[in-house]
Design a protein around this motif. Structure first.
Motif, PDB file in Angstrom:
ATOM      1  N   SER A   4       0.947  -0.919   0.160  1.00  0.00           N
ATOM      2  CA  SER A   4      -0.165  -0.371  -0.170  1.00  0.00           C
ATOM      3  C   SER A   4       0.917   1.783   0.026  1.00  0.00           C
ATOM      4  N   LEU A   7       3.206   2.106  -4.184  1.00  0.00           N
ATOM      5  CA  LEU A   7       1.843   2.170  -4.506  1.00  0.00           C
ATOM      6  C   LEU A   7       1.191   3.100  -4.565  1.00  0.00           C
ATOM      7  N   LYS A   8       1.217   3.811  -2.920  1.00  0.00           N
ATOM      8  CA  LYS A   8       0.543   5.124  -2.575  1.00  0.00           C
ATOM      9  C   LYS A   8       1.929   6.293  -3.137  1.00  0.00           C
ATOM     10  N   VAL A  10       4.437   5.417  -5.094  1.00  0.00           N
ATOM     11  CA  VAL A  10       3.995   5.318  -6.750  1.00  0.00           C
ATOM     12  C   VAL A  10       2.607   6.445  -7.525  1.00  0.00           C
ATOM     13  N   TRP A  11       1.560   6.606  -6.708  1.00  0.00           N
ATOM     14  CA  TRP A  11       0.920   7.296  -7.344  1.00  0.00           C
ATOM     15  C   TRP A  11       0.643   8.427  -7.055  1.00  0.00           C
ATOM     16  N   PHE A  12       1.519   9.013  -5.866  1.00  0.00           N
ATOM     17  CA  PHE A  12       1.825  10.620  -5.697  1.00  0.00           C
ATOM     18  C   PHE A  12       3.284  10.995  -6.771  1.00  0.00           C
ATOM     19  N   THR A  13       3.937  10.105  -6.746  1.00  0.00           N
ATOM     20  CA  THR A  13       4.898  10.596  -7.843  1.00  0.00           C
ATOM     21  C   THR A  13       4.315  10.585  -8.898  1.00  0.00           C
ATOM     22  N   LEU A  14       3.518  10.254 -10.193  1.00  0.00           N
ATOM     23  CA  LEU A  14       2.437  10.954 -10.749  1.00  0.00           C
ATOM     24  C   LEU A  14       2.238  11.335 -10.749  1.00  0.00           C
ATOM     25  N   ILE A  15       1.330  11.651  -9.722  1.00  0.00           N
ATOM     26  CA  ILE A  15       0.423  12.968  -9.936  1.00  0.00           C
ATOM     27  C   ILE A  15       1.359  14.092 -10.009  1.00  0.00           C
TER      28      ILE A  15
END
Length: 460
Positions: A4, A7-8, A10-15
Motif C-alpha cells: 500500500s 503504491l501510494k 508511485v501514485w503520489f509521484t505520478l500525480i
C-alpha cells in the motif's frame, strides 16, 4: 501495508508529475499571452513588410513564383487581390475564415495584427493555432494591382522533424522517470519492509534478528534507533524472565522450609526443645518472606512513581543516629563496633525513602561482615551537596560482583554468603532512591578487605 505504501508513493509521484506538467503548461501559456505574443506579432509584421517591399518590384508573371518560393521557405501565405481573388501558398490553413472587412482594410493600406489580437486560449496557445485570423497582414501593390498579403510561420514545416524528436524525447523522459521512480520507491520501501518483518518477530518475542540497514539518511537513523530499541527490549525481556524466576525461587524456598517444619511440629514425638527450634526457624523464614514482599513492593512503587513526593528539609545525621540505635542489637549480636563522624548539613528530600537507604546500607554492612568486625559511617558536605560514606571490613566483592551489585536479585558468590542470604534487592532499591533524589552512588571493594559505599546528594 508495504504494498500500500509502495503504491501510494508511485501514485503520489505520478500525480506530482502530472500536476507539475499542467502547472508549467498554464504558466508558459500565460507568459506567452502576456509577453511573447506581442513581440511575435511585431516580428512577423516586420517580416511581412520586408516581403511586401521585395514583391512590389516584381511583375505579375514573377509574383506567383515568388509566392511559391516564400511559401517553401517556411511561411504560410494567403494573397488576395482587390478583385477578391485569393490564393494560398506554403501549406493549408486549418481555418481559412477571415472577415472581408479585414481583407479590404489591408488592401487599403492598414496592417492586420491577427497574432497580437488572437483571442486568449487555455489549451492551445496563439503560436500554434493554424488559423488565417492568427496571422499578420500587410498591403502589397505590384504591377499596378493591390493585394492583401497575410503570413504566419508554417509550424508543421518548421517543426515537422523536431516534433518527432521532442515527442520521442518526452516519452523517453517520462518512461525513464517512471522507471527511476519505481527503483527509488523500492529502495525507500525495502528498509521499511525489513523493519516490519523484524517488528512482527519482536511481537512473537523473537529479538535475535539484527536490522541490517546501512544508510546515512533518516531511514538509516530510524533503523539504528530501532535496532538499539530491539537490543534494549531483548535485555529487558531477559531481565524480566530472570526477575520472575528469582521471585519464584525466593518465595518457594522459605515456603517449602515452613511447610517442612510445620509437618515436623505435627509429629507426636516432638520435644519442647525441638518445637522451640522449629518455631524459631519458621519465624525466620516468615520474616524473610515479609522482607522480600516489602522490598518488592518498594521497588514497584519506585518504578511506577519517578517523582519525589513529600519532600522536606531533614537531617541526615539524625536519621543515621536513629538507624544506628534501632539496629544496635544486630551489632551486639555479632560483637561488632561502629564509629561515625556526622558533619552533614540538612538537605531537602523524602525522609521515608532516605531512611530506607540507610537501613539497607547498614544491614548489608552488618550482614557481610565477620564477627568482631567494625563499621565506620561518615557524613560531610560542600557548597552544593552532602556526601555519605559507609565502610566495613567484611568479605568484600570482586570486580565482577561490584559491577553487578545494583542489579535486582543479584547476590554475590553463595559459597561465601551462604550464611547471610538476602533478597538481592537492597542495593537496587538504594540506587533507585538515590537517583530519584538526583544523587549518585558508587562502590569501592576488595575481596576479604571490605567495602566502601559513597553517596552524594544535592542540597537543594
Amino acid at each position: 501495508m508495504t504494498h500500500s505504501l509502495y503504491l501510494k508513493f508511485v501514485w503520489f509521484t505520478l500525480i506530482t508529475m502530472i500536476i507539475s506538467s499542467l502547472t508549467s503548461f498554464f504558466v508558459m501559456n500565460t507568459y506567452y499571452h502576456q509577453f511573447v505574443k506581442k513581440e511575435n506579432d511585431k516580428k512577423n509584421a516586420a517580416i511581412a513588410a520586408e516581403m511586401s517591399a521585395y514583391l512590389e518590384g516584381l511583375n505579375s508573371d514573377q509574383l506567383s513564383d515568388a509566392f511559391e518560393m516564400l511559401g517553401a521557405s517556411g511561411y504560410q501565405l494567403y494573397v488576395e487581390d482587390q478583385s477578391g481573388s485569393g490564393s494560398f501558398y506554403g501549406g493549408e490553413y486549418r481555418d481559412k475564415t477571415l472577415p472581408k472587412e479585414v481583407i479590404s482594410s489591408v488592401i487599403d493600406g492598414e496592417v492586420y495584427h491577427g497574432m497580437r489580437d488572437y483571442p486568449r486560449e487555455t489549451f492551445v496557445t496563439g503560436f500554434f493555432a493554424n488559423e488565417l485570423k492568427n496571422s499578420v497582414g500587410v498591403p502589397l501593390e505590384a504591377d499596378g494591382t493591390k493585394y492583401a498579403l497575410f503570413i504566419r510561420p508554417n509550424i508543421g514545416l518548421l517543426f515537422g522533424e523536431l516534433r518527432f524528436l521532442f515527442g520521442g524525447l518526452g516519452i523517453g523522459l517520462f518512461l525513464l522517470s517512471i522507471f527511476g521512480m519505481i527503483i527509488v520507491a523500492r529502495k525507500l520501501i525495502h528498509p521499511i519492509t525489513h523493519l516490519t518483518s523484524v517488528t512482527k518477530k519482536m511481537a512473537a518475542e523473537s529479538f535475535d534478528e539484527p536490522i541490517n540497514i546501512s544508510r546515512r539518511d533518516e531511514i538509516g537513523q530510524l533503523a539504528e534507533s530501532f535496532d538499539a530499541m530491539r537490543v534494549q527490549i531483548k535485555q529487558l525481556m531477559t531481565k524480566r524472565k530472570e526477575f520472575v524466576n528469582n521471585v519464584s525461587h525466593d518465595i518457594q524456598s522459605p515456603l517449602h522450609t515452613i511447610q517442612s517444619y510445620l509437618a515436623l511440629l505435627n509429629k507426636p514425638d516432638v520435644t519442647k526443645e525441638e518445637q522451640f527450634a522449629y518455631q524459631k526457624i519458621i519465624h525466620q523464614e516468615t520474616s524473610r518472606l515479609s522482607e522480600l514482599t516489602k522490598q518488592l513492593l518498594a521497588l514497584t512503587v519506585l518504578d511506577e512513581s519517578l517523582a519525589l513526593q513529600e519532600q522536606k528539609l531533614l537531617s541526615i545525621n539524625k536519621q543515621w543516629l536513629d538507624t544506628i540505635n534501632r539496629n544496635r542489637w544486630k551489632l551486639e549480636e555479632k560483637e561488632m563496633s561502629l564509629s561515625h563522624s556526622l558533619k552533614a548539613e540538612d538537605i531537602k528530600g523524602n525522609a521515608t525513602l532516605l531512611q530506607t537507604v540507610w537501613e539497607n546500607l547498614l544491614n548489608n554492612a552488618v550482614k557481610y561482615s565477620e564477627e568482631g568486625g567494625s563499621i565506620h559511617i561518615e557524613t560531610d558536605n560542600n557548597e552544593h551537596q552532602v556526601t555519605i560514606i559507609i565502610r566495613d571490613e567484611g568479605i568484600g566483592m570482586s570486580e565482577d560482583e561490584r559491577k553487578q551489585a545494583f542489579e535486582r536479585f543479584y547476590r554475590a558468590d553463595k559459597a561465601r554468603t551462604r550464611k547471610t542470604e538476602g533478597t538481592g534487592l537492597g542495593l537496587s532499591i538504594v540506587k533507585k532512591i538515590v537517583k530519584l533524589h538526583h544523587g549518585s552512588i558508587s562502590i569501592e571493594s576488595e575481596p576479604l578487605k571490605g567495602t566502601s559505599i559513597t553517596i552524594s546528594l544535592p542540597k537543594g
